[in-house]
Design a protein around this motif. Structure first.
Motif, PDB file in Angstrom:
ATOM      1  N   THR A 149       0.847  -1.188   0.000  1.00 32.39           N
ATOM      2  CA  THR A 149       0.000   0.000   0.000  1.00 32.39           C
ATOM      3  C   THR A 149       0.884   1.240   0.000  1.00 32.39           C
ATOM      4  O   THR A 149       2.082   1.160   0.230  1.00 32.39           O
ATOM      5  CB  THR A 149      -0.919   0.052   1.234  1.00 32.39           C
ATOM      6  OG1 THR A 149      -0.128  -0.005   2.408  1.00 32.39           O
ATOM      7  CG2 THR A 149      -1.927  -1.080   1.233  1.00 32.39           C
ATOM      8  N   ARG A 168       1.169   5.195   1.596  1.00 33.25           N
ATOM      9  CA  ARG A 168       0.686   6.085   2.654  1.00 33.25           C
ATOM     10  C   ARG A 168       1.585   7.304   2.715  1.00 33.25           C
ATOM     11  O   ARG A 168       2.664   7.321   2.167  1.00 33.25           O
ATOM     12  CB  ARG A 168       0.705   5.378   4.007  1.00 33.25           C
ATOM     13  CG  ARG A 168      -0.184   4.172   4.080  1.00 33.25           C
ATOM     14  CD  ARG A 168      -0.112   3.518   5.441  1.00 33.25           C
ATOM     15  NE  ARG A 168      -0.544   4.378   6.523  1.00 33.25           N
ATOM     16  CZ  ARG A 168      -1.796   4.546   6.910  1.00 33.25           C
ATOM     17  NH1 ARG A 168      -2.748   3.910   6.285  1.00 33.25           N
ATOM     18  NH2 ARG A 168      -2.097   5.321   7.925  1.00 33.25           N
ATOM     19  N   GLY A 221      -4.381  16.356   8.453  1.00 33.95           N
ATOM     20  CA  GLY A 221      -5.562  17.128   8.112  1.00 33.95           C
ATOM     21  C   GLY A 221      -5.669  18.369   8.992  1.00 33.95           C
ATOM     22  O   GLY A 221      -4.832  18.602   9.876  1.00 33.95           O
ATOM     23  N   LEU A 267      -3.457  11.676   7.686  1.00 28.26           N
ATOM     24  CA  LEU A 267      -4.377  11.312   6.614  1.00 28.26           C
ATOM     25  C   LEU A 267      -4.115   9.892   6.124  1.00 28.26           C
ATOM     26  O   LEU A 267      -5.020   9.211   5.666  1.00 28.26           O
ATOM     27  CB  LEU A 267      -4.246  12.298   5.446  1.00 28.26           C
ATOM     28  CG  LEU A 267      -4.702  13.720   5.733  1.00 28.26           C
ATOM     29  CD1 LEU A 267      -4.418  14.608   4.542  1.00 28.26           C
ATOM     30  CD2 LEU A 267      -6.176  13.749   6.071  1.00 28.26           C
ATOM     31  N   SER A 270      -3.685   6.790   4.107  1.00 32.63           N
ATOM     32  CA  SER A 270      -4.024   6.411   2.734  1.00 32.63           C
ATOM     33  C   SER A 270      -5.155   7.247   2.155  1.00 32.63           C
ATOM     34  O   SER A 270      -5.502   7.083   0.993  1.00 32.63           O
ATOM     35  CB  SER A 270      -4.383   4.930   2.677  1.00 32.63           C
ATOM     36  OG  SER A 270      -5.469   4.676   3.521  1.00 32.63           O
ATOM     37  N   SER A 271      -5.737   8.142   2.920  1.00 27.91           N
ATOM     38  CA  SER A 271      -6.815   8.992   2.404  1.00 27.91           C
ATOM     39  C   SER A 271      -6.325  10.368   1.962  1.00 27.91           C
ATOM     40  O   SER A 271      -7.126  11.253   1.680  1.00 27.91           O
ATOM     41  CB  SER A 271      -7.919   9.134   3.448  1.00 27.91           C
ATOM     42  OG  SER A 271      -7.409   9.808   4.585  1.00 27.91           O
ATOM     43  N   CYS A 272      -5.019  10.544   1.860  1.00 28.87           N
ATOM     44  CA  CYS A 272      -4.452  11.824   1.431  1.00 28.87           C
ATOM     45  C   CYS A 272      -4.794  12.076  -0.043  1.00 28.87           C
ATOM     46  O   CYS A 272      -4.597  11.188  -0.879  1.00 28.87           O
ATOM     47  CB  CYS A 272      -2.939  11.813   1.611  1.00 28.87           C
ATOM     48  SG  CYS A 272      -2.142  13.318   1.022  1.00 28.87           S
ATOM     49  N   PRO A 273      -5.307  13.264  -0.387  1.00 27.45           N
ATOM     50  CA  PRO A 273      -5.668  13.538  -1.775  1.00 27.45           C
ATOM     51  C   PRO A 273      -4.461  13.650  -2.711  1.00 27.45           C
ATOM     52  O   PRO A 273      -4.615  13.540  -3.918  1.00 27.45           O
ATOM     53  CB  PRO A 273      -6.414  14.872  -1.695  1.00 27.45           C
ATOM     54  CG  PRO A 273      -6.004  15.486  -0.412  1.00 27.45           C
ATOM     55  CD  PRO A 273      -5.635  14.371   0.506  1.00 27.45           C
ATOM     56  N   SER A 315      -2.103  10.366  -5.321  1.00 25.97           N
ATOM     57  CA  SER A 315      -2.095   9.991  -6.735  1.00 25.97           C
ATOM     58  C   SER A 315      -0.827  10.500  -7.432  1.00 25.97           C
ATOM     59  O   SER A 315      -0.458  10.011  -8.491  1.00 25.97           O
ATOM     60  CB  SER A 315      -3.330  10.538  -7.434  1.00 25.97           C
ATOM     61  OG  SER A 315      -3.383  11.946  -7.305  1.00 25.97           O
TER      62      SER A 315
END
Length: 91
Positions: free
Chosen positions: A11, A13, A18, A24, A26-29, A32
């Protein structure tokens, strides 16, 4: 004893936080972006003597090939204990 599945994977990370100050992960924008974040591996090792789970985690990898190389080294050793069986007696 039933055999168990040795789940694992790779994964990505990061350490961004935030507005509330929480990681954040793995939910960091920005994940990508190719240059943002670090890769990590996770592999479930065989249960210990007490029957407790033993998760193995490492992070900080720069490339997927480096993570995959370590994961490939780790997987055979984590399954060798559950696949060894006593051969049947010779007749």
């Amino acid at each position: 004893m039933a055999t168990s599945r040795r789940a694992g994977g790779i994964t990505k990370r990061c350490e961004c936080r935030g507005p509330d100050g929480k990681l954040l992960g793995s939910s960091c924008p920005q994940l990508s972006k190719k240059s943002h974040g670090a890769l990590q591996l996770r592999q479930e090792l065989p249960l210990d003597a007490d029957g407790k789970r033993r998760p193995f985690r490492r992070t900080g990898y720069a490339t997927v090939t480096a993570v995959q190389a370590d994961l490939d080294k780790l997987r055979p050793s984590s399954t060798c204990q559950e696949t060894t069986k006593t051969p049947p007696p010779a007749r």
